[in-house]
Design a protein around this motif. Structure first.
Motif, PDB file in Angstrom:
ATOM      1  N   ALA A   1       0.829  -1.206   0.000  1.00 30.65           N
ATOM      2  CA  ALA A   1       0.000   0.000   0.000  1.00 30.65           C
ATOM      3  C   ALA A   1       0.866   1.259   0.000  1.00 30.65           C
ATOM      4  CB  ALA A   1      -0.929   0.002   1.207  1.00 30.65           C
ATOM      5  N   VAL A   2       1.956   1.248   0.761  1.00 34.03           N
ATOM      6  CA  VAL A   2       2.856   2.401   0.793  1.00 34.03           C
ATOM      7  C   VAL A   2       3.561   2.551  -0.547  1.00 34.03           C
ATOM      8  CG1 VAL A   2       4.934   3.372   1.852  1.00 34.03           C
ATOM      9  CG2 VAL A   2       3.195   2.307   3.288  1.00 34.03           C
ATOM     10  N   ILE A   3       4.020   1.438  -1.128  1.00 32.87           N
ATOM     11  CA  ILE A   3       4.707   1.494  -2.424  1.00 32.87           C
ATOM     12  C   ILE A   3       3.766   2.051  -3.492  1.00 32.87           C
ATOM     13  CG2 ILE A   3       5.860   0.149  -4.220  1.00 32.87           C
ATOM     14  CD1 ILE A   3       6.623  -1.893  -2.066  1.00 32.87           C
ATOM     15  N   ALA A   4       2.524   1.548  -3.519  1.00 32.28           N
ATOM     16  CA  ALA A   4       1.562   1.997  -4.521  1.00 32.28           C
ATOM     17  C   ALA A   4       1.165   3.456  -4.296  1.00 32.28           C
ATOM     18  CB  ALA A   4       0.316   1.103  -4.492  1.00 32.28           C
ATOM     19  N   GLY A   5       0.936   3.841  -3.040  1.00 39.57           N
ATOM     20  CA  GLY A   5       0.566   5.221  -2.741  1.00 39.57           C
ATOM     21  C   GLY A   5       1.681   6.190  -3.058  1.00 39.57           C
ATOM     22  N   TYR A   6       2.909   5.788  -2.758  1.00 38.51           N
ATOM     23  CA  TYR A   6       4.076   6.614  -3.065  1.00 38.51           C
ATOM     24  C   TYR A   6       4.236   6.763  -4.573  1.00 38.51           C
ATOM     25  CZ  TYR A   6       8.903   8.338  -2.723  1.00 38.51           C
ATOM     26  OH  TYR A   6      10.044   9.098  -2.820  1.00 38.51           O
ATOM     27  N   GLU A   7       3.978   5.676  -5.308  1.00 39.44           N
ATOM     28  CA  GLU A   7       4.076   5.715  -6.771  1.00 39.44           C
ATOM     29  C   GLU A   7       3.056   6.690  -7.354  1.00 39.44           C
ATOM     30  OE1 GLU A   7       4.013   4.821 -10.986  1.00 39.44           O
ATOM     31  OE2 GLU A   7       5.510   5.102  -9.418  1.00 39.44           O
ATOM     32  N   ALA A   8       1.809   6.622  -6.902  1.00 34.22           N
ATOM     33  CA  ALA A   8       0.776   7.505  -7.431  1.00 34.22           C
ATOM     34  C   ALA A   8       1.122   8.970  -7.163  1.00 34.22           C
ATOM     35  CB  ALA A   8      -0.577   7.155  -6.804  1.00 34.22           C
ATOM     36  N   ALA A   9       1.498   9.272  -5.929  1.00 33.03           N
ATOM     37  CA  ALA A   9       1.832  10.655  -5.580  1.00 33.03           C
ATOM     38  C   ALA A   9       3.100  11.118  -6.276  1.00 33.03           C
ATOM     39  CB  ALA A   9       1.983  10.787  -4.060  1.00 33.03           C
ATOM     40  N   SER A  10       4.073  10.221  -6.440  1.00 25.83           N
ATOM     41  CA  SER A  10       5.316  10.577  -7.133  1.00 25.83           C
ATOM     42  C   SER A  10       5.041  10.976  -8.575  1.00 25.83           C
ATOM     43  CB  SER A  10       6.304   9.403  -7.109  1.00 25.83           C
ATOM     44  OG  SER A  10       6.801   9.170  -5.815  1.00 25.83           O
TER      45      SER A  10
ATOM     46  N   SER B   1      -6.991  13.627  -2.371  1.00 25.08           N
ATOM     47  CA  SER B   1      -7.621  12.304  -2.434  1.00 25.08           C
ATOM     48  C   SER B   1      -8.253  12.055  -3.798  1.00 25.08           C
ATOM     49  CB  SER B   1      -8.662  12.152  -1.320  1.00 25.08           C
ATOM     50  OG  SER B   1      -9.641  13.170  -1.416  1.00 25.08           O
ATOM     51  N   GLN B   2      -8.815  13.112  -4.394  1.00 28.15           N
ATOM     52  CA  GLN B   2      -9.413  12.958  -5.724  1.00 28.15           C
ATOM     53  C   GLN B   2      -8.344  12.657  -6.768  1.00 28.15           C
ATOM     54  OE1 GLN B   2     -10.038  15.300  -3.537  1.00 28.15           O
ATOM     55  NE2 GLN B   2     -12.221  15.816  -3.434  1.00 28.15           N
ATOM     56  N   LEU B   3      -7.200  13.319  -6.653  1.00 25.59           N
ATOM     57  CA  LEU B   3      -6.106  13.061  -7.597  1.00 25.59           C
ATOM     58  C   LEU B   3      -5.555  11.645  -7.428  1.00 25.59           C
ATOM     59  CD1 LEU B   3      -4.259  16.495  -7.295  1.00 25.59           C
ATOM     60  CD2 LEU B   3      -5.491  15.638  -9.294  1.00 25.59           C
ATOM     61  N   ALA B   4      -5.359  11.230  -6.189  1.00 32.10           N
ATOM     62  CA  ALA B   4      -4.869   9.866  -5.944  1.00 32.10           C
ATOM     63  C   ALA B   4      -5.887   8.830  -6.402  1.00 32.10           C
ATOM     64  CB  ALA B   4      -4.566   9.681  -4.459  1.00 32.10           C
ATOM     65  N   GLY B   5      -7.174   9.196  -6.325  1.00 28.88           N
ATOM     66  CA  GLY B   5      -8.222   8.290  -6.751  1.00 28.88           C
ATOM     67  C   GLY B   5      -8.247   8.020  -8.241  1.00 28.88           C
ATOM     68  N   LEU B   6      -7.469   8.792  -9.020  1.00 24.13           N
ATOM     69  CA  LEU B   6      -7.343   8.502 -10.448  1.00 24.13           C
ATOM     70  C   LEU B   6      -6.628   7.178 -10.678  1.00 24.13           C
ATOM     71  CD1 LEU B   6      -6.223  12.017 -11.748  1.00 24.13           C
ATOM     72  CD2 LEU B   6      -8.488  10.996 -12.012  1.00 24.13           C
ATOM     73  N   PHE B   7      -5.772   6.801  -9.728  1.00 21.34           N
ATOM     74  CA  PHE B   7      -4.896   5.642  -9.925  1.00 21.34           C
ATOM     75  C   PHE B   7      -5.508   4.341  -9.420  1.00 21.34           C
ATOM     76  CE2 PHE B   7      -2.257   9.375  -9.944  1.00 21.34           C
ATOM     77  CZ  PHE B   7      -1.273   9.114 -10.874  1.00 21.34           C
ATOM     78  N   VAL B   8      -6.288   4.405  -8.348  1.00 27.40           N
ATOM     79  CA  VAL B   8      -6.870   3.191  -7.766  1.00 27.40           C
ATOM     80  C   VAL B   8      -8.292   3.474  -7.297  1.00 27.40           C
ATOM     81  CG1 VAL B   8      -4.683   2.158  -7.004  1.00 27.40           C
ATOM     82  CG2 VAL B   8      -5.891   3.770  -5.500  1.00 27.40           C
ATOM     83  N   ASP B   9      -9.026   2.422  -7.044  1.00 21.80           N
ATOM     84  CA  ASP B   9     -10.375   2.551  -6.495  1.00 21.80           C
ATOM     85  C   ASP B   9     -10.273   3.032  -5.053  1.00 21.80           C
ATOM     86  OD1 ASP B   9     -12.839   1.926  -5.144  1.00 21.80           O
ATOM     87  OD2 ASP B   9     -13.376   0.698  -6.867  1.00 21.80           O
ATOM     88  N   ALA B  10     -10.811   4.204  -4.768  1.00 22.95           N
ATOM     89  CA  ALA B  10     -10.670   4.810  -3.450  1.00 22.95           C
ATOM     90  C   ALA B  10     -11.286   3.955  -2.351  1.00 22.95           C
ATOM     91  CB  ALA B  10     -11.308   6.203  -3.446  1.00 22.95           C
ATOM     92  N   ASP B  11     -12.388   3.278  -2.646  1.00 17.13           N
ATOM     93  CA  ASP B  11     -13.035   2.450  -1.625  1.00 17.13           C
ATOM     94  C   ASP B  11     -12.255   1.182  -1.344  1.00 17.13           C
ATOM     95  OD1 ASP B  11     -15.148   4.259  -1.363  1.00 17.13           O
ATOM     96  OD2 ASP B  11     -16.234   3.349  -3.051  1.00 17.13           O
ATOM     97  N   ALA B  12     -11.718   0.556  -2.412  1.00 17.85           N
ATOM     98  CA  ALA B  12     -11.005  -0.709  -2.247  1.00 17.85           C
ATOM     99  C   ALA B  12      -9.573  -0.517  -1.763  1.00 17.85           C
ATOM    100  CB  ALA B  12     -11.000  -1.481  -3.563  1.00 17.85           C
ATOM    101  N   GLU B  13      -8.974   0.649  -2.035  1.00 22.30           N
ATOM    102  CA  GLU B  13      -7.559   0.884  -1.715  1.00 22.30           C
ATOM    103  C   GLU B  13      -7.408   2.136  -0.845  1.00 22.30           C
ATOM    104  OE1 GLU B  13      -5.504  -1.336  -2.504  1.00 22.30           O
ATOM    105  OE2 GLU B  13      -6.270  -2.384  -4.282  1.00 22.30           O
TER     106      GLU B  13
END
Length: 453
Positions: free
Chosen positions: A267-276, A336-348
């Motif tokens: 989750a940290v790797i994926a979240g860091y990737e999206a924000a990066s 959160s809306q920008l990060a939600g472009l990369f993954v399903d906000a409810d599932a991730e």
């Protein structure tokens, strides 16, 4: 269209020249973001994390391509400003040939070392096959990235910032369509995203290189030219190498920090990737204003217009600052809306939380990064890339060191983000000193015979 940047109001000239470059950079970043968004949506956090694991290596490719292109563009701008057209034509063909060969070398090395590089970055076993495949396929298209950047350097050096934009609009649209087909119906996952990027870059490179060679051959020149000139290559290398090293410091910091990020959970790797990806999208757009300023400064420097250079510097800095304030507002209001472009906000939800922390913590620092970027553009334009490289190295050492210190002290991945508040202020102070030193030199040159605006 070839544009003379040495005449006209600096604000008007720089803005008109910068806007197409800004749009081109934004579209170029769409390549990487489209991969992450589409893969994240179709395959979830695992696919997004696999691209994130390989991402720092792709940044090295971009660093070498853009750094080398900056060196070529500065020399071409200076020759155009001085109206030395025979040497200009020689410089253009030398740049195209040199970056094409360099791209082929990177192709071979990247494909051969894709596995060992993923091991070096501590890619988790579950992500390793996908990350290795993505990097190998992406590496196969690096030659097209280098060729496209060489062509863009020529257009930029001649004051034409529109033609590269047209090619990128076409290739970006193609990239998204191919991404959707390869990752969706064809089910190729991460590998499909890499192939889509490679094909799209090939289209942009071939079209832009074909046009630029035709245009350059048509330029009138009273003297002859060479298709390859070692002296001009040396001149370009003097500016390109520090620029490459400076860009590589950014990539190296991502590489080192990715190794640290990969020690956390998926989750940290994926979240860091999206924000990066979002951060780098913004940063590269900011950096475009520095690139545009380099061309403006180089043409004016070649024409002997020293005071115009200083006026252009503050125009670019003001534009960059206004742009950074807008981005800060967006990242603070809608993370959160920008990060939600990369993954399903409810599932991730955990992935979204990491991205939100990243964007909200780091974005305020952009307000001082803009001055660092335009100072770099000024120094590159007058041929002092090595000076800016030294500043970048010091800033890099401070920030990366503090990442490890704060991550351990806080026992949290957020230490990676708070470290920016140590590195960037350090870089700002150094750039302030470098600016005043360069200002004194330019005013001295003007007093000794330089032209006025």
């Amino acid at each position: 269209m070839i544009t003379d940047l040495t005449n006209g109001k600096p604000l008007t000239v720089i803005w008109r020249f910068s806007l197409p470059l800004l749009l081109s950079t934004a579209l170029q970043q769409v390549y990487n973001i489209a991969d992450s968004v589409i893969v994240g949506r179709f395959t979830g956090a695992d696919g997004l994390a696999a691209i994130g694991a390989a991402y720092p290596i792709t940044l090295f490719y971009i660093a070498f391509a853009t750094g080398a292109a900056m060196g070529c563009s500065v020399i071409i701008s200076q020759l155009f400003g001085a109206r030395r057209m025979g040497e200009l034509k020689s410089a253009v063909f030398t740049a195209l040939i040199s970056l094409l060969v360099l791209g082929i070398v990177f192709d071979a090395v990247g494909i051969a070392l894709s596995g060992p590089l993923m091991r070096l970055l501590n890619a988790p076993e579950g992500l390793f096959p996908s990350a290795k495949s993505y990097l190998a396929i992406y590496s196969a298209g690096v030659v097209f990235m280098f060729l496209y950047n060489a062509s863009t350097a020529v257009f930029t050096g001649l004051g034409d910032s529109k033609r590269p934009l047209y090619f990128l609009i076409l290739s970006s649209a193609l990239n998204i369509v191919l991404d959707l087909i390869a990752v969706g119906p064809l089910g190729m996952g991460v590998s499909g995203a890499a192939w889509a990027t490679t094909v799209s870059q090939a289209v942009a490179a071939c079209l832009s290189a074909g046009l630029v060679t035709g245009k350059i051959k048509e330029l009138p020149a009273s003297e002859g030219f060479r298709y390859f000139d070692r002296r001009l290559l040396g001149n370009m290398a003097q500016i390109a190498l520090p620029s490459i090293f400076q860009q590589s410091c950014v990539a190296l910091s991502h590489t080192i920090l990715q190794g640290l990020v990969n020690t956390f959970d998926t989750a940290v790797i994926a979240g860091y990737e999206a924000a990066s990806k979002l951060h780098n999208f913004a940063y590269m757009c900011f950096n475009t204003l520095g690139t545009a300023l380099s061309s403006f400064v180089a043409q004016c420097y070649g024409a002997g217009k020293r005071q115009r250079i200083l006026r252009g510097f503050w125009v670019s800095t003001g534009l960059c600052f206004a742009f950074t304030l807008a981005v800060i507002g967006i990242f603070q209001a809608f993370p959160s809306q920008l990060a939600g472009l990369f993954v399903d906000a409810d599932a991730e939800a955990a992935v979204i939380d990491v991205s939100v922390h990243y964007l909200r913590i780091i974005s305020p620092v952009y307000s001082i990064i803009c001055f660092i970027i335009t100072t770099g553009g000024l120094l590159r334009g007058v041929g002092k890339s090595m000076t800016f490289f030294v500043e970048t190295v010091i800033e890099f050492i401070v920030r990366v060191s503090m990442c490890f210190v704060l991550t351990r002290a806080l026992s949290s991945y957020t230490g990676l983000m708070w470290a920016w508040y140590f590195g960037s202020p350090c870089g700002f102070v150094m750039c302030l000193l470098l600016y005043f030193r360069e200002k004194r030199q330019l005013l001295s040159d003007h007093a000794n015979g330089g032209q006025t605006v």
